[in-house]
Write a protein that holds these residues in place. Sequence first.
Motif, short mmCIF file in Angstrom:
data_model
loop_
_atom_site.label_atom_id
_atom_site.label_comp_id
_atom_site.label_asym_id
_atom_site.label_seq_id
_atom_site.Cartn_x
_atom_site.Cartn_y
_atom_site.Cartn_z
N ILE A 63 42.16 33.24 40.73
CA ILE A 63 42.32 34.58 41.32
C ILE A 63 42.21 34.52 42.84
O ILE A 63 42.82 35.32 43.55
CB ILE A 63 41.27 35.54 40.72
CG1 ILE A 63 41.60 36.99 41.11
CG2 ILE A 63 39.86 35.16 41.12
CD1 ILE A 63 40.71 38.00 40.41
N LEU A 80 37.71 38.78 45.66
CA LEU A 80 38.51 37.97 44.74
C LEU A 80 37.98 36.55 44.58
O LEU A 80 38.61 35.74 43.91
CB LEU A 80 39.97 37.90 45.23
CG LEU A 80 40.71 39.22 45.35
CD1 LEU A 80 42.14 38.98 45.85
CD2 LEU A 80 40.73 39.97 44.03
N GLN A 84 34.11 37.46 41.26
CA GLN A 84 34.73 37.34 39.95
C GLN A 84 34.70 35.89 39.45
O GLN A 84 35.44 35.51 38.55
CB GLN A 84 36.17 37.85 39.99
CG GLN A 84 36.26 39.29 40.50
CD GLN A 84 37.64 39.89 40.31
OE1 GLN A 84 38.29 39.70 39.30
NE2 GLN A 84 38.09 40.65 41.31
N ASP A 86 35.76 33.28 40.70
CA ASP A 86 37.01 32.55 40.96
C ASP A 86 37.65 32.08 39.65
O ASP A 86 38.05 30.93 39.50
CB ASP A 86 36.79 31.37 41.90
CG ASP A 86 38.12 30.82 42.46
OD1 ASP A 86 39.13 31.56 42.40
OD2 ASP A 86 38.13 29.68 42.94
N ASP A 88 40.40 31.97 36.46
CA ASP A 88 41.84 31.83 36.35
C ASP A 88 42.47 33.10 35.79
O ASP A 88 41.95 33.73 34.86
CB ASP A 88 42.21 30.67 35.42
CG ASP A 88 42.13 29.32 36.11
OD1 ASP A 88 42.07 29.31 37.35
OD2 ASP A 88 42.13 28.30 35.41
N LEU A 89 43.60 33.47 36.38
CA LEU A 89 44.50 34.44 35.80
C LEU A 89 45.76 33.67 35.38
O LEU A 89 45.80 32.44 35.47
CB LEU A 89 44.82 35.56 36.79
CG LEU A 89 43.62 36.36 37.30
CD1 LEU A 89 44.08 37.50 38.19
CD2 LEU A 89 42.77 36.88 36.16
N HIS A 117 46.67 39.55 34.78
CA HIS A 117 45.42 39.29 34.08
C HIS A 117 45.73 38.63 32.74
O HIS A 117 46.87 38.66 32.26
CB HIS A 117 44.64 40.60 33.89
CG HIS A 117 44.15 41.18 35.18
ND1 HIS A 117 43.02 40.71 35.81
CD2 HIS A 117 44.62 42.20 35.95
CE1 HIS A 117 42.83 41.40 36.93
NE2 HIS A 117 43.78 42.31 37.03
N MET A 123 48.17 41.92 38.09
CA MET A 123 47.07 41.71 39.02
C MET A 123 47.42 42.46 40.31
O MET A 123 48.34 42.09 41.03
CB MET A 123 46.91 40.21 39.29
CG MET A 123 45.55 39.82 39.86
SD MET A 123 45.33 40.34 41.57
CE MET A 123 43.61 40.13 41.78
N ASP A 126 48.56 41.37 43.94
CA ASP A 126 49.81 40.64 44.10
C ASP A 126 50.81 41.55 44.83
O ASP A 126 51.12 42.64 44.34
CB ASP A 126 50.35 40.26 42.72
CG ASP A 126 51.62 39.40 42.77
OD1 ASP A 126 52.41 39.57 43.72
OD2 ASP A 126 51.82 38.61 41.85
#
Length: 465
Positions: A63, A80, A84, A86, A88-89, A117, A123, A126
């Motif tokens: 993220i 970000l 959270q 860090d 993965d999304l 997500h 997300m 973006d």
Amino acid sequence: MKDHHPPSPSGSLLEEAEAFLAAHPEIEAFDLILHDANGIGRGKIIRRHELLGLYEGGRHMPISILGLDICGEDVHETGLIWDQGDGDLRAWPVPGTLKPLLGTAPARGEVFLSLYHLDGLPMSSDPRHALQRQADALAAQGFHPAAAFELEFFLLARDRDAQGYVQPAPAVLDGRRSDKTEVYSVDHLHGMEPLFSRIYAAAAAADIKAETVISEYAPGQYELTLHYRTDVMAAADDLARLKRIVRLQARSMGVTACFMAKPVEKYAGSGMHFHVSLRDKAGRNVFAEDREGQWRPELLHALGGMRATMGESMLVFAPHANSWRRFAAQSYAPVSPSWGVNNRSVALRIPAGPVAARRIEHRPAGVDANPYLVGATVLAALRHGLTNRIDPGPETVGNAYAAEDTGTIPGDWREAIRAAEGSDFLKDALGADMHRTFTAIKAAEYARVARTIADVDYDLYLHTV
């Protein structure tokens, strides 16, 4: 038993990748490009055999990739990073963006990604999603934006001059040097023709209709225009991809392509003019007047919205410290939120031309801006003007640099950051998460620049104070 993969929330299809691989057996690897808040392409290079897996199940990305500053360092204030964990999304391919990269050895392709997500929701930090949200909001009102960006840039020599300043690249044809402005010189363009031929070929391979090339208003400065798109996202993709193409092809010929807004203090900087119009459900241009010069209310309200929100939006159009060096009188960069007809001194220009092609040329953005965020902000301003029927005020006739204008824009980068941070309009234009991410990154970059000791400080103060 075959692994189960989630459906692509971006709408990408495995068949697109399969067809591409069959058509391009020479390609060995692919650049995966995810554009961050600064418009910089972040991602990975994968091998050929990994492409189908990308289309089947997406690709995990941290993220934090969307919380990076211009140097690629984490900005914790975006929320970000460690807030959270860090985590993965999942990034998914953007349909229609899988293209060959001409001139690479070994041969590579590239594909744009968008971040989601793990449950498939967009997300919202973006930049692509910010632009899509504004296009969707206009579509809900029965309007569909059509657009094109212009790309201005410098071609610079790899070496500096005797004073340490950047200098125009010599002609790749014969090595001839020129420090003259050479505006609109066709003969001057001939010296760069081998490079532009490569750029056009690479653009065509990527399905980009690059059109007119111009020798612009500074030594070593050029402009490439792009074909008008009925899909505003495709217009932003064209600009982002063409910058990569120009940089790659220039580098392969020993030349530096520069997309700073103002690389040379004595001359005009580089803009990224955004041409935009609206079509109704039947495909008619709603800006096109019945009789030339009798402006449609939709056009005037769109201008009104852009004027009313320009001050709080300038950080999107001029996002870096260097961006603000571009704004000066008589520089072809606007210094007030003015509008006019066939007038290059204003911020919002109605170009001359056929009524059927009526559009607004939005001129404040520098070429260093993120085209997805520029597009999102301009569409939001346009929608704001239409919804509230905002009057743009009187047209500026003649020299907008000398005219009195009741509107204002920030005077510098810090003012622009403060205006953006407190702007409810910009929060709506970008979305709350993208707004927080973008303004936090800009504040961090400002702090970096503010604590840096520049050469001019030593020149002015070392032996005098």
